[in-house]
Design an enzyme around this catalytic site. Structure first.
Site, mmCIF file in Angstrom:
data_model
loop_
_atom_site.group_PDB
_atom_site.id
_atom_site.type_symbol
_atom_site.label_atom_id
_atom_site.label_comp_id
_atom_site.label_asym_id
_atom_site.label_seq_id
_atom_site.Cartn_x
_atom_site.Cartn_y
_atom_site.Cartn_z
ATOM 1 N N SER A 50 -84.386 -29.374 80.997
ATOM 2 C CA SER A 50 -84.964 -30.644 81.480
ATOM 3 C C SER A 50 -84.557 -31.819 80.596
ATOM 4 C CB SER A 50 -86.482 -30.545 81.652
ATOM 5 O OG SER A 50 -87.115 -29.743 80.690
ATOM 6 N N SER A 64 -79.531 -26.280 75.351
ATOM 7 C CA SER A 64 -79.188 -24.881 75.602
ATOM 8 C C SER A 64 -78.999 -24.192 74.249
ATOM 9 C CB SER A 64 -77.891 -24.809 76.413
ATOM 10 O OG SER A 64 -77.493 -23.474 76.568
ATOM 11 N N GLY A 65 -79.622 -23.065 74.068
ATOM 12 C CA GLY A 65 -79.512 -22.348 72.791
ATOM 13 C C GLY A 65 -80.477 -22.833 71.726
ATOM 14 N N SER A 66 -81.352 -23.789 72.081
ATOM 15 C CA SER A 66 -82.296 -24.291 71.070
ATOM 16 C C SER A 66 -83.361 -23.236 70.759
ATOM 17 C CB SER A 66 -82.944 -25.599 71.540
ATOM 18 O OG SER A 66 -83.616 -25.411 72.765
ATOM 19 N N GLY A 103 -85.432 -28.673 75.552
ATOM 20 C CA GLY A 103 -84.504 -28.672 74.416
ATOM 21 C C GLY A 103 -83.124 -28.260 74.893
HETATM 22 P P1 ADP Z 1 -82.504 -21.524 75.218
HETATM 23 O O1 ADP Z 1 -83.483 -20.765 76.071
HETATM 24 O O2 ADP Z 1 -83.108 -22.758 74.611
HETATM 25 O O3 ADP Z 1 -81.199 -21.790 75.899
HETATM 26 P P2 ADP Z 1 -82.238 -19.032 73.809
HETATM 27 O O4 ADP Z 1 -83.668 -18.657 73.541
HETATM 28 O O5 ADP Z 1 -81.557 -18.375 74.965
HETATM 29 O O6 ADP Z 1 -82.156 -20.621 73.947
HETATM 30 O O7 ADP Z 1 -81.350 -18.778 72.510
HETATM 31 C C1 ADP Z 1 -81.756 -19.135 71.226
HETATM 32 C C2 ADP Z 1 -81.079 -18.234 70.189
HETATM 33 O O8 ADP Z 1 -81.410 -18.694 68.888
HETATM 34 C C3 ADP Z 1 -81.535 -16.785 70.278
HETATM 35 O O9 ADP Z 1 -80.428 -15.955 70.082
HETATM 36 C C4 ADP Z 1 -82.521 -16.666 69.103
HETATM 37 O O10 ADP Z 1 -82.608 -15.364 68.614
HETATM 38 C C5 ADP Z 1 -81.928 -17.629 68.090
HETATM 39 N N1 ADP Z 1 -82.901 -18.181 67.127
HETATM 40 C C6 ADP Z 1 -82.757 -18.233 65.800
HETATM 41 N N2 ADP Z 1 -83.829 -18.788 65.193
HETATM 42 C C7 ADP Z 1 -84.685 -19.101 66.164
HETATM 43 C C8 ADP Z 1 -85.984 -19.689 66.182
HETATM 44 N N3 ADP Z 1 -86.625 -20.080 65.077
HETATM 45 N N4 ADP Z 1 -86.578 -19.890 67.370
HETATM 46 C C9 ADP Z 1 -85.949 -19.520 68.503
HETATM 47 N N5 ADP Z 1 -84.736 -18.950 68.562
HETATM 48 C C10 ADP Z 1 -84.101 -18.725 67.401
#
Ligand code: ADP
Length: 200
Positions: free
Chosen positions: A109, A37-39, A35
């Site tokens: 990915s 970045s930030g997903s 997914g």
């Molecule tokens: P990634 O690893 O995909 O880059 P992160 O996990 O670092 O994303 O960041 C996702 C952000 O979104 C976190 O700050 C998290 O607390 C927030 N968030 C809000 N709702 C959700 C949810 N349902 N599932 C996952 N993260 C969430």
């Protein structure tokens, strides 16, 4: 072409994956979270790791950032390096897999090619693709690491979702739409899906 002529794998003389799975009381799998970045991949992986552990399983998170500062600290973001990054991650996940561990991989990915490359290394039957589907606007609004801001300002080039494509999986094993879910609910959805698969 690397020279592998003089390497003789000894895997058939070693303990087998099944022996370790039996000891650990689980079926080993690789959960591949993909997914933007930030997903939510890392956050969900952490929550899921804790939940699996509390339920008596033996999980291990492999995360983009800890891999990039460790085993892959000599790799950048060129096409070749991105591929080498994923190749090493998939090989590490495969070692964990053969150790009987449930591995939670959280890496962007971004392309179908890169995911199928990883799947080929790990093996179809052990690779579970989980699409953490969060709209770009929300990822950008969250901007956990401030990277979207930098990418919009042109300070980071080739950022996935901004000036580098993210190809959605056509047929993921599971899709998590985090938009209206809490982190716990997202992790629980994955847990409920994998429970029948990892239970012995
Ligand atoms: P990634 O690893 O995909 O880059 P992160 O996990 O670092 O994303 O960041 C996702 C952000 O979104 C976190 O700050 C998290 O607390 C927030 N968030 C809000 N709702 C959700 C949810 N349902 N599932 C996952 N993260 C969430």
């Amino acid at each position: 072409m690397s020279n592998t002529n003089n390497i003789h794998p000894i895997f058939d003389r070693l303990l087998q994956k099944e022996d370790r799975e039996k000891r650990l009381g689980q079926k080993a799998k690789v959960l591949w979270l993909t997914g933007l970045s930030g997903s939510g991949k890392s956050t969900i992986a952490q929550a899921l790791e804790r939940k699996l552990y509390n339920e008596g399983f033996f999980p291990q998170v492999l995360d983009g950032d800890n891999i990039r500062i460790g085993i892959n600290n000599n790799l950048g973001f060129s096409i070749e390096d991105r591929k080498e990054n994923i190749r090493r991650i998939a090989e590490v996940a495969k070692l964990y897999l053969n150790s009987g561990i449930i591995t939670l991989n959280s890496f962007i990915s971004p392309t179908k090619e890169i995911r199928s490359f990883a799947k080929n290394i790990i093996g179809d039957e052990n690779f579970i693709e989980i699409f953490v589907n969060t709209p770009l606007e929300i990822c950008e609004k969250r901007d956990v690491k401030g990277l979207y801001k930098k990418a919009r300002a042109g300070e980071i080039k080739g950022f996935t979702g901004i000036d580098s494509p993210y190809e959605e999986p056509d047929n993921p094993d599971l899709e998590i739409r985090t938009e209206n879910l809490t982190v716990e609910e997202s992790a629980d959805k994955i847990f409920d899906y994998i429970l029948p698969i990892i239970r012995i």
